[in-house]
Design a protein around this motif. Structure first.
Motif, short mmCIF file in Angstrom:
data_model
loop_
_atom_site.label_atom_id
_atom_site.label_comp_id
_atom_site.label_asym_id
_atom_site.label_seq_id
_atom_site.Cartn_x
_atom_site.Cartn_y
_atom_site.Cartn_z
N CYS A 120 -40.08 69.97 73.99
CA CYS A 120 -39.19 70.53 74.86
C CYS A 120 -40.01 71.70 75.60
O CYS A 120 -40.87 72.14 75.20
CB CYS A 120 -37.96 71.45 74.10
SG CYS A 120 -36.71 72.62 74.97
N GLU A 121 -39.50 71.77 77.01
CA GLU A 121 -40.08 72.90 77.92
C GLU A 121 -39.07 73.71 78.43
O GLU A 121 -37.97 73.43 78.83
CB GLU A 121 -40.66 71.89 79.07
CG GLU A 121 -42.02 70.82 78.69
CD GLU A 121 -42.27 70.49 79.93
OE1 GLU A 121 -41.91 70.43 80.96
OE2 GLU A 121 -43.42 69.24 80.00
N ASP A 122 -39.38 74.95 78.17
CA ASP A 122 -38.52 76.09 78.63
C ASP A 122 -38.27 76.04 80.25
O ASP A 122 -39.56 75.93 80.91
CB ASP A 122 -39.01 77.52 78.30
CG ASP A 122 -38.81 77.61 76.59
OD1 ASP A 122 -37.63 77.14 76.19
OD2 ASP A 122 -39.67 78.26 76.20
N GLN A 123 -37.29 76.23 80.55
CA GLN A 123 -37.02 76.02 82.09
C GLN A 123 -36.29 77.38 82.50
O GLN A 123 -35.04 77.62 82.51
CB GLN A 123 -35.85 74.92 82.47
CG GLN A 123 -36.53 73.45 82.33
CD GLN A 123 -35.60 72.43 82.48
OE1 GLN A 123 -34.41 72.64 82.78
NE2 GLN A 123 -35.77 71.27 82.38
N LEU A 124 -37.42 78.25 82.71
CA LEU A 124 -36.94 79.75 82.99
C LEU A 124 -36.08 79.89 84.53
O LEU A 124 -36.75 79.34 85.30
CB LEU A 124 -38.07 80.83 83.15
CG LEU A 124 -38.74 80.65 81.66
CD1 LEU A 124 -40.11 81.69 81.91
CD2 LEU A 124 -37.79 81.11 80.35
N GLN A 234 -30.86 83.58 78.38
CA GLN A 234 -31.42 82.21 78.79
C GLN A 234 -31.55 81.60 77.48
O GLN A 234 -32.15 82.30 76.20
CB GLN A 234 -32.91 82.25 79.31
CG GLN A 234 -32.81 82.81 80.69
CD GLN A 234 -33.95 82.79 81.53
OE1 GLN A 234 -35.13 82.02 81.07
NE2 GLN A 234 -34.04 83.42 82.61
N LEU A 236 -33.70 79.54 74.89
CA LEU A 236 -35.28 78.88 74.98
C LEU A 236 -35.22 77.83 73.77
O LEU A 236 -34.76 77.66 72.77
CB LEU A 236 -35.97 80.18 74.44
CG LEU A 236 -35.85 81.22 75.28
CD1 LEU A 236 -36.83 82.55 75.07
CD2 LEU A 236 -36.35 80.83 77.00
N CYS A 237 -36.54 77.08 73.93
CA CYS A 237 -36.78 75.84 72.97
C CYS A 237 -37.09 76.53 71.59
O CYS A 237 -36.59 75.82 70.56
CB CYS A 237 -37.87 75.18 73.63
SG CYS A 237 -37.60 74.14 75.25
N ASP A 238 -37.69 77.41 71.40
CA ASP A 238 -38.01 78.02 70.16
C ASP A 238 -36.66 78.22 69.38
O ASP A 238 -36.65 78.27 68.01
CB ASP A 238 -38.71 79.45 70.12
CG ASP A 238 -40.03 79.20 70.80
OD1 ASP A 238 -40.58 78.07 71.08
OD2 ASP A 238 -40.72 80.17 71.19
N ASP A 239 -35.58 78.51 69.80
CA ASP A 239 -34.34 78.69 69.16
C ASP A 239 -33.48 77.39 69.05
O ASP A 239 -32.46 77.45 68.16
CB ASP A 239 -33.32 79.68 69.92
CG ASP A 239 -34.18 81.08 70.20
OD1 ASP A 239 -34.90 81.62 69.30
OD2 ASP A 239 -34.12 81.56 71.10
N ILE A 254 -33.85 71.43 78.00
CA ILE A 254 -33.33 72.26 76.80
C ILE A 254 -31.75 71.69 76.44
O ILE A 254 -31.32 71.93 75.34
CB ILE A 254 -33.31 73.74 77.43
CG1 ILE A 254 -32.81 74.65 76.22
CG2 ILE A 254 -32.32 73.87 78.33
CD1 ILE A 254 -33.74 74.68 75.13
#
Length: 286
Positions: A120-124, A234, A236-239, A254
């Motif tokens: 997964c890549e975070d798309q801020l 936002q 995030l992928c970590d969650d 995401i």
């Protein structure tokens, strides 16, 4: 006596029979002409021939067999191994596939594949849009300056403004200002105005849709009223470490991930499927 004379003596019968016993080749010729029985009646015995020596390179210990190349036995090895069960059987493959599938789906539900694989890549998201204005009056002239930031450079923007004086009773002027291809904008307008208080209304549009306003009276600092819908916190992928199997082809987004700890309907179906495959491989015959 020459060979020709000896053959002539054999044909006309003048040769001594004892001479045939000493010459194997001449005896063989006489045997073909007169036959072995006739020679035996004459008292002529066959000469003893030495045993033939066969080269060892053409035999393998048995004169009736031909030695085979060494690689001939090696060519048959794969077929023998597959029949003896050394290679994985279909039962083993099914059992292994079922167990691997169960572990994969189970880990994805419990802790999430995102804990071990950086897919997964975070798309801020961009910072929220900012739209403000300031105004002042000098020498019977009213000045307005608009500032916009955090814009989308590929979107068309417009500002519509209207200026009035004497408490919004007298209309002074109104106009449009359009631009595109910029992430920030600063624009100013000024008009003659003599009777206070002065007021103006300005509205920001994006592709023709109203998204923000900035209004002011008597030259005070502008107040902003944003009509655009702002996004919340936002994601995030970590969650979100659990991969959604029906969106696995877009694993970098995401939207293809969810929080671990609970599974969906598809996760349950996959667990059941791989469980059945494991049982089928474990109890399959042959």
């Amino acid at each position: 006596m020459s060979d020709a004379e000896r053959v002539k003596g054999l044909l006309d019968g003048s040769m001594n029979p004892s001479e045939l016993e000493d010459d194997p080749e001449l005896y063989a010729l006489a045997e073909r002409i007169y036959g072995r029985e006739a020679l035996e009646e004459m008292g002529v015995t066959a000469p003893i021939r030495p045993p033939e020596v066969i080269p060892e390179v053409h035999t393998n210990g048995n004169n009736l067999e031909v030695e085979l190349p060494e690689h001939a036995e090696e060519d048959e090895v794969p077929e023998v191994r597959s029949k003896s069960g050394i290679l994985p059987s279909r039962r083993s493959i099914m059992l292994m596939a079922g167990v691997v599938g169960l572990v994969l789906v189970g880990v994805n539900v419990a802790v999430g594949l995102g804990q071990y694989l950086s897919l997964c890549e975070d798309q801020l998201e961009q910072p929220p849009l900012s739209f403000t204005s300031t105004s002042n009056w000098q020498n019977d002239t009213f000045y307005i300056t608009w500032t916009a930031s955090n814009l989308n450079s590929s979107v068309n923007y417009s500002i519509h403004w209207s200026l009035s004086q004497n408490g919004s009773i007298e209309h002074v002027d109104s106009d449009w200002f359009n631009w595109t291809g910029s992430m920030a904008m600063v624009h100013s307008e000024y008009r003659p105005a003599t009777t206070p208080p002065w007021c103006y209304i300005s509205t920001l549009y994006s592709e023709g849709v109203e998204i923000a306003q900035s209004n002011d009276c008597s030259g005070d600092s502008g107040t902003v009223s944003t009509l655009a819908e702002m996004s919340g916190a936002q994601v995030l992928c970590d969650d979100n470490t659990r991969l959604l199997w029906d969106k696995a082809d877009e694993y970098q987004s995401i939207e293809s991930w969810a929080p671990a700890g609970e599974g969906g309907l598809l996760d349950g179906a996959l667990l059941m499927l791989f469980g059945l495959i494991s049982l089928s491989g474990a109890f399959r015959r042959g």
